[in-house]
Design a protein around this motif. Structure first.
Motif, PDB file in Angstrom:
ATOM      1  N   UNK A  83       1.858  -2.800  25.270  1.00 13.43           N
ATOM      2  CA  UNK A  83       0.794  -3.447  24.476  1.00 13.43           C
ATOM      3  C   UNK A  83       1.378  -4.536  23.582  1.00 13.43           C
ATOM      4  N   UNK A  84       2.597  -4.299  23.087  1.00 12.43           N
ATOM      5  CA  UNK A  84       3.231  -5.275  22.200  1.00 12.43           C
ATOM      6  C   UNK A  84       3.672  -6.517  22.955  1.00 12.43           C
ATOM      7  N   UNK A  85       4.131  -6.272  24.165  1.00 14.60           N
ATOM      8  CA  UNK A  85       4.814  -7.367  24.860  1.00 14.60           C
ATOM      9  C   UNK A  85       3.946  -8.115  25.864  1.00 14.60           C
ATOM     10  N   UNK A  86       2.845  -7.509  26.268  1.00 15.08           N
ATOM     11  CA  UNK A  86       2.067  -8.165  27.321  1.00 15.08           C
ATOM     12  C   UNK A  86       1.361  -9.424  26.802  1.00 15.08           C
ATOM     13  N   UNK A  87       1.601 -10.530  27.470  1.00 14.25           N
ATOM     14  CA  UNK A  87       0.851 -11.737  27.076  1.00 14.25           C
ATOM     15  C   UNK A  87      -0.575 -11.705  27.641  1.00 14.25           C
ATOM     16  N   UNK A  88      -0.795 -10.842  28.614  1.00 17.06           N
ATOM     17  CA  UNK A  88      -2.064 -10.872  29.339  1.00 17.06           C
ATOM     18  C   UNK A  88      -3.100  -9.936  28.737  1.00 17.06           C
ATOM     19  N   UNK A  90      -4.246  -7.278  25.408  1.00 15.81           N
ATOM     20  CA  UNK A  90      -3.951  -7.055  23.998  1.00 15.81           C
ATOM     21  C   UNK A  90      -3.780  -5.573  23.701  1.00 15.81           C
ATOM     22  N   UNK A 154     -16.427 -12.457  19.116  1.00 15.24           N
ATOM     23  CA  UNK A 154     -16.731 -13.835  19.491  1.00 15.24           C
ATOM     24  C   UNK A 154     -17.053 -14.033  20.965  1.00 15.24           C
ATOM     25  N   UNK A 174      -6.635 -10.065  27.155  1.00 15.54           N
ATOM     26  CA  UNK A 174      -6.625 -11.118  26.140  1.00 15.54           C
ATOM     27  C   UNK A 174      -7.511 -12.230  26.687  1.00 15.54           C
ATOM     28  N   UNK A 175      -8.746 -12.245  26.222  1.00 17.40           N
ATOM     29  CA  UNK A 175      -9.734 -13.127  26.868  1.00 17.40           C
ATOM     30  C   UNK A 175      -9.418 -14.607  26.670  1.00 17.40           C
ATOM     31  N   UNK A 176      -8.845 -14.919  25.517  1.00 22.66           N
ATOM     32  CA  UNK A 176      -8.502 -16.317  25.283  1.00 22.66           C
ATOM     33  C   UNK A 176      -7.400 -16.750  26.246  1.00 22.66           C
ATOM     34  N   UNK A 177      -6.463 -15.828  26.449  1.00 20.56           N
ATOM     35  CA  UNK A 177      -5.388 -16.121  27.384  1.00 20.56           C
ATOM     36  C   UNK A 177      -5.930 -16.270  28.810  1.00 20.56           C
ATOM     37  N   UNK A 179      -8.899 -17.139  29.660  1.00 19.35           N
ATOM     38  CA  UNK A 179      -9.609 -18.418  29.759  1.00 19.35           C
ATOM     39  C   UNK A 179      -8.615 -19.571  29.866  1.00 19.35           C
ATOM     40  N   UNK A 180      -7.540 -19.485  29.066  1.00 17.80           N
ATOM     41  CA  UNK A 180      -6.542 -20.557  29.098  1.00 17.80           C
ATOM     42  C   UNK A 180      -5.938 -20.669  30.492  1.00 17.80           C
ATOM     43  N   UNK A 181      -5.725 -19.532  31.141  1.00 13.80           N
ATOM     44  CA  UNK A 181      -5.146 -19.593  32.494  1.00 13.80           C
ATOM     45  C   UNK A 181      -6.143 -20.139  33.498  1.00 13.80           C
TER      46      UNK A 181
ATOM     47  N   UNK B 140      -8.586 -26.716  22.961  1.00  5.87           N
ATOM     48  CA  UNK B 140      -8.248 -25.525  23.745  1.00  5.87           C
ATOM     49  C   UNK B 140      -7.780 -25.910  25.152  1.00  5.87           C
ATOM     50  N   UNK B 144      -4.226 -25.172  26.813  1.00  6.79           N
ATOM     51  CA  UNK B 144      -4.187 -24.429  28.075  1.00  6.79           C
ATOM     52  C   UNK B 144      -3.358 -25.176  29.115  1.00  6.79           C
ATOM     53  N   UNK B 182      -5.347 -15.707  19.029  1.00  7.81           N
ATOM     54  CA  UNK B 182      -5.166 -14.791  20.153  1.00  7.81           C
ATOM     55  C   UNK B 182      -4.394 -15.473  21.287  1.00  7.81           C
ATOM     56  N   UNK B 183      -4.734 -16.734  21.520  1.00 12.69           N
ATOM     57  CA  UNK B 183      -4.013 -17.487  22.544  1.00 12.69           C
ATOM     58  C   UNK B 183      -2.562 -17.693  22.114  1.00 12.69           C
ATOM     59  N   UNK B 186      -0.534 -14.643  22.654  1.00 17.27           N
ATOM     60  CA  UNK B 186      -0.213 -14.470  24.069  1.00 17.27           C
ATOM     61  C   UNK B 186       0.945 -15.380  24.479  1.00 17.27           C
ATOM     62  N   UNK B 189       4.241 -14.161  23.088  1.00 18.01           N
ATOM     63  CA  UNK B 189       4.809 -13.041  23.832  1.00 18.01           C
ATOM     64  C   UNK B 189       5.478 -13.501  25.113  1.00 18.01           C
TER      65      UNK B 189
END
Lengths: 521, 449
Positions: A83-88, A90, A154, A174-177, A179-181, B140, B144, B182-183, B186, B189
């Protein structure tokens, strides 16, 4: 005659052009619709491709998260490390067979990190619902892995879960992540498909806010939505839309190309039609000129005839009235000469009147006279001819007072009408002429018991040069202008000549407007 | 290759501190009060400091940097020109084997230069020179895409960093500070540091600072476009001086010691364990983890271990994994003066700095709620607190912080002044919390033409 011809020619030119133009416009519109449809399909295809690309990215993301969840373990330290290390993700979760949360350790609050406590609060509604892995909600029935989407804070939150022998393992994405991907994998504006032209593809969230967009747009405030549809599950709260610039319609280039071929062909057609119309116009005016020359010729001849004829008439009449042995043969011959010369005079008068009318040179000469006198004279002139044909003349004249009018006009009209009876209605053996004075008008009726005039001819008999063609008129000479000029003269005189309906034969009514008595002398 | 040694920190130290020492990073585990009163439970702080050694200047790790530039309409004119100039100048500091990508964003996003080695400098320079401003702010999307470019060459042996410039409010795509944080977390990490530069007075400092903090990056408030060059230079200087990367610190409290909270950084406390990470440690710079602990009562004259620490990281100089271990303990006494004299001044200064940063944040929150008077008072109290501590700890550096708080307090009434002051504070907050270097001179106060 001329303005009418021009109008007709204009119509001949304009009508085909208008029709072809209208058809062309329709074709253009249809073509535009086809192009737009094709364009919509093209864009729809692109959006579907984007949807598929997003789904692929999401699948890849899912695989990587699942990778991080393996090997499946209930070990706290390991789950915490993940949980601490996963970027994907949270937070990772483990549920026991009974659906109770085993990790984060709900049962030992002292061991919970602040983030874990917050995570449990955030996800409480999922655990309480107990629908994770149970086949309800967003998760696929009976499958071993699935998505669960829910709303918190949000926006859309997502949980990926999978099942091993004893437990359900879940990862809160991590929804923002994510979305970023997804955004990272979508095209940039530089690389956007050229078909987009002045248009843009947008990825919208559940509230319609733009998450990401690409494609060049000339004016960002002037856009219209063309195609729009939701992404496939589990991101079906999001929408893909294509907006095009307001300035350039879809495929305007295509339509423009079509117009480019349509307009020259229209122009060509226009030139051809105008050429034809001009040719007809030339022909028509040549004929008109020739006709005019003919009329002019007849006119001049009539003029030339008029003077000698007047002399013949005058001397014949003098002879008729003069003293001398009453040789009955001589008297009869003179009568014929007088009658025929009068007939010729009328003919010439008609021709000249018609000619004047053609030149808009008809004038009235008003004088004080008694209408009945004029009528009697006219009938008198015809008497020999009428008697010869066995026509009984019945006069009912009640216009014996003097009025101010043009006696020549009345005489000419009456002569024309009586002449017609003599020519065409002699079979009825009866002619009746009525006259009366009404308030300021003189009215005359000429009635016969001949074959009458058929319904369909009634309107046309007043047209110049029109002659009814049937057995009756066969072999009877006539110019076909008598009724026409009678009506014209009557109208010039503020009245009219009308054919009254009904009756055995024909019954013409003549109305003339008088001028006030003793007016302009 | 790991080196371990023990050494004493204080001349009159009563307890041995376990010091992990390995080139190029040194780890010091220190307690604010190595000597504690024996009476009741005591509160103190443990600091784990990682210091980059002054390594050979010629040697450095290759970098993988993404420059993400705002080219929205508001950047028109001098701003965009200065940004382009700063970016081009920054490129000159890179070597051919470094990797750079350039992303610009407005309403949409363009990857101007996809991640590439710097062999083609001239074409990259030209691409940057061609940037034209216009449109909205899809921050954003820019981040990204920048992250995607960085990921193409993501390598533990490279310093992976994104430099994000914005002069306005993000208005396309996610834009809340929470979402960007949050981004940022991520990316952090993953080993990607995002350093944010706020240009002018109209950007959202909350968004920019939270993104930076969450990814362990730096943040600069650049009021004058002319100072962009300095900001770029500072960030590139840091990136080029990183000696360790992907630092993971695990602090385990001994029995009888309870971790209460971590000051400044995000860290997870699970029972006795405290976990924290730092993306990079830079040459000649110290970065630390500061944990408030509660120590159980003890007997005078006896000592008690407080915490043991393990720090794992990638040694960028040797391109190998390294681990440092350390521990700290306290002794109990009945004498207050012994407690006083044994106090670790450095740690106390760090604690003071962090506490003051927290207090400034509270004061800022008051001002955000419109409570101007309370905010003014809070800033005043904080500056007094700092003044007192500056005297008490003989730390003149705290005076500067006190002055900053006073200045902030003076600005609360005026909207424009406060806007500027808030940005200065947020910048300082990031640099205090993550112990990142402030922008090198020329400073923003300096006028250029």
């Amino acid at each position: 005659m001329k303005p009418r011809l021009t109008a007709v020619l204009l119509l001949i030119v304009a009508a085909p052009l208008a029709i072809v133009g209208w058809l062309g416009a329709r074709v253009v519109r249809d073509e535009q619709a086809v192009v737009e449809h094709r364009f919509q399909e093209l864009i729809g295809g692109q959006l579907r491709a984007v949807d598929a690309a997003i789904a692929t990215s999401l699948d890849a993301y899912r695989e990587r998260v699942l990778e991080q969840m393996r090997p499946f373990t209930p070990d706290r330290a390991e789950l915490r490390r993940r949980s601490r290390e996963s970027p994907l993700a949270i937070q990772f979760y483990v549920l026991g067979a009974d659906g109770k949360v085993e990790f984060p350790p709900v049962d030992s609050p002292g061991d919970l990190a602040a983030t874990e406590r917050e995570a449990l609060r955030r996800t409480a509604q999922i655990w309480d619902g107990g629908d994770l892995g149970a086949g309800a909600g967003e998760s696929e029935t009976g499958s071993e892995t699935g998505w669960k989407a829910w709303y918190w804070g949000n926006g859309l939150q997502m949980m990926l879960w999978t099942r091993d022998a004893n437990r359900i393992h879940a990862a809160e994405i991590n929804r923002t992540r994510l979305l970023a991907e997804l955004v990272g994998a979508l095209p940039e504006t530089d690389a956007a498909a050229p078909e987009l032209a002045d248009g843009r593809i947008r990825l919208l969230d559940a509230t319609g806010a733009v998450l990401y967009q690409w494609g060049a747009l000339e004016d960002e405030d002037d856009v219209r939505t063309a195609v729009r549809f939701p992404l496939r599950a589990p991101l079906n709260a999001w929408t893909l839309e294509y907006v095009s610039g307001g300035g350039a319609a879809f495929g305007s280039a295509v339509t423009g190309g079509f117009l480019l071929t349509l307009i020259p062909s229209l122009a060509l057609l226009g030139v051809v039609v105008i050429g034809l119309a001009y040719y007809f116009y030339r022909e028509q005016s040549r004929e008109a000129r020739e006709a005019e020359q003919r009329v002019s010729f007849v006119n001049q001849v009539s003029h030339e005839l008029k003077t000698p004829l007047t002399n013949i008439r005058m001397y014949a009449e003098m002879l008729e009235q003069g003293p001398g042995e009453a040789d009955p043969r001589m008297a009869r011959y003179l009568g014929v000469i007088v009658s025929e010369s009068q007939r010729l005079s009328r003919l010439i008068a008609n021709v000249l009147t018609f000619s004047r009318k053609q030149h808009h040179a008809l004038n009235l000469r008003f004088e004080d006279a008694v209408p009945d006198d004029v009528l009697r004279t006219a009938v008198e002139h015809f008497r020999p001819a009428l008697e010869a044909k066995g026509l009984a003349v019945e006069l009912d004249l009640r216009a014996g007072e003097s009025r101010r009018f043009d006696p020549d006009v009345l005489g000419q009209i009456a002569a024309n009408l009586v002449s017609n009876v003599e020519k065409y209605a002699a079979a009825g053996e009866w002619l009746r002429i009525e006259s009366c004075l009404r308030d300021g008008t003189i009215e005359i009726c000429v009635e016969d018991r001949g074959p009458g005039i058929q319904e369909r001819e009634r309107g046309r008999i007043f047209e110049p040069f029109y002659r009814i063609h049937n057995s009756l008129t066969e072999g009877v000479s006539g110019t076909g202008i008598g009724l026409s000029i009678s009506r014209d003269l009557a109208r010039l005189h503020g009245g009219d000549v009308v054919l009254e309906p009904g009756g055995e034969g024909a019954r013409f009514r003549v109305i003339l407007q008088c001028q006030p008595e003793g007016g302009a002398a | 290759m790991k080196q371990q040694s023990l050494r004493l920190i204080f001349a009159g130290a009563l307890l041995p501190l376990a010091i992990g020492f390995a080139a190029p990073v040194r780890m010091d585990v220190e307690v604010a009060h190595p000597v504690l009163l024996s009476g009741g439970p005591q509160k103190t702080y443990v600091r784990v400091a990682l210091t980059g050694a002054a390594a050979d200047r010629g040697l450095r790790a290759p970098v993988n940097v993404a420059i993400v530039l705002d080219r929205s309409g508001s950047m028109s004119g001098r701003k965009i020109e200065e940004a382009k100039r700063a970016a081009v100048l920054a490129l000159d500091r890179l070597r051919d084997d470094d990797i750079v990508s350039v992303v610009t964003y407005e309403s949409t996003v363009d990857v101007l230069v996809p991640a590439t080695r710097l062999y083609e400098r001239e074409s990259i320079r030209r691409a940057i020179q061609r940037i034209q401003p216009g449109g909205s702010t899809a921050l954003f999307g820019g981040v990204s895409k920048g992250a995607r470019e960085l990921r193409k060459f993501l390598d533990r042996n490279r310093v992976n960093t994104m430099l994000l410039l914005s002069d306005g409010l993000a208005n396309v795509g996610p834009r809340s500070p929470g979402e960007l944080a949050q981004l940022g977390a991520s990316l952090g990490r993953e080993g990607i540091t995002v350093t944010t530069i706020g240009l002018g007075l109209h950007y959202n400092e909350d968004l920019m600072t939270r993104l930076a903090l969450a990814s362990d990056g730096n943040h600069f408030f650049v009021e004058e476009a002319g100072d962009l060059e300095a900001a770029f230079a500072t960030e590139f200087g840091d990136a080029l001086s990183a000696v360790a990367q992907g630092v993971s610190i695990h602090l385990r409290c001994a029995p009888g010691v309870r971790p209460v909270r971590v000051l400044g950084r995000d860290a997870a406390i699970n029972g006795q364990s405290v976990h924290a990470t730092m993306n990079q440690v830079f040459r000649d710079q110290s970065r630390y983890l500061l944990v408030e602990v509660e120590v159980a009562p003890g007997v005078a004259g006896r000592s008690r271990p407080v915490a043991s620490v393990t720090a794992g990281f990638r040694d960028l100089t040797s391109q190998s994994d390294a681990e440092l271990r350390g521990a700290a303990s306290v002794t109990y006494t009945n004498s207050s003066s012994a407690v006083e004299s044994g106090r670790n001044r450095d740690v106390m200064v760090a604690v003071t700095t962090q506490v003051a940063a927290e207090r400034n944040q509270v004061a800022t929150a008051l001002r955000d709620e419109g409570k101007i008077e309370q905010a003014r008072e809070a800033f005043r109290q904080n500056s007094e607190f700092l003044e007192e501590r500056a005297v008490e700890l003989a730390a003149p550096a705290l005076r500067n912080d006190a002055e900053a708080s006073r200045a902030a307090g003076r600005s609360v009434a005026d909207e424009a002044e406060w806007n500027r002051s808030r940005k200065i504070q947020k910048e300082a907050d990031v640099q205090m919390k993550s112990q990142r270097a402030p922008m090198a001179a020329p400073k923003k106060t300096q006028e250029r033409d």
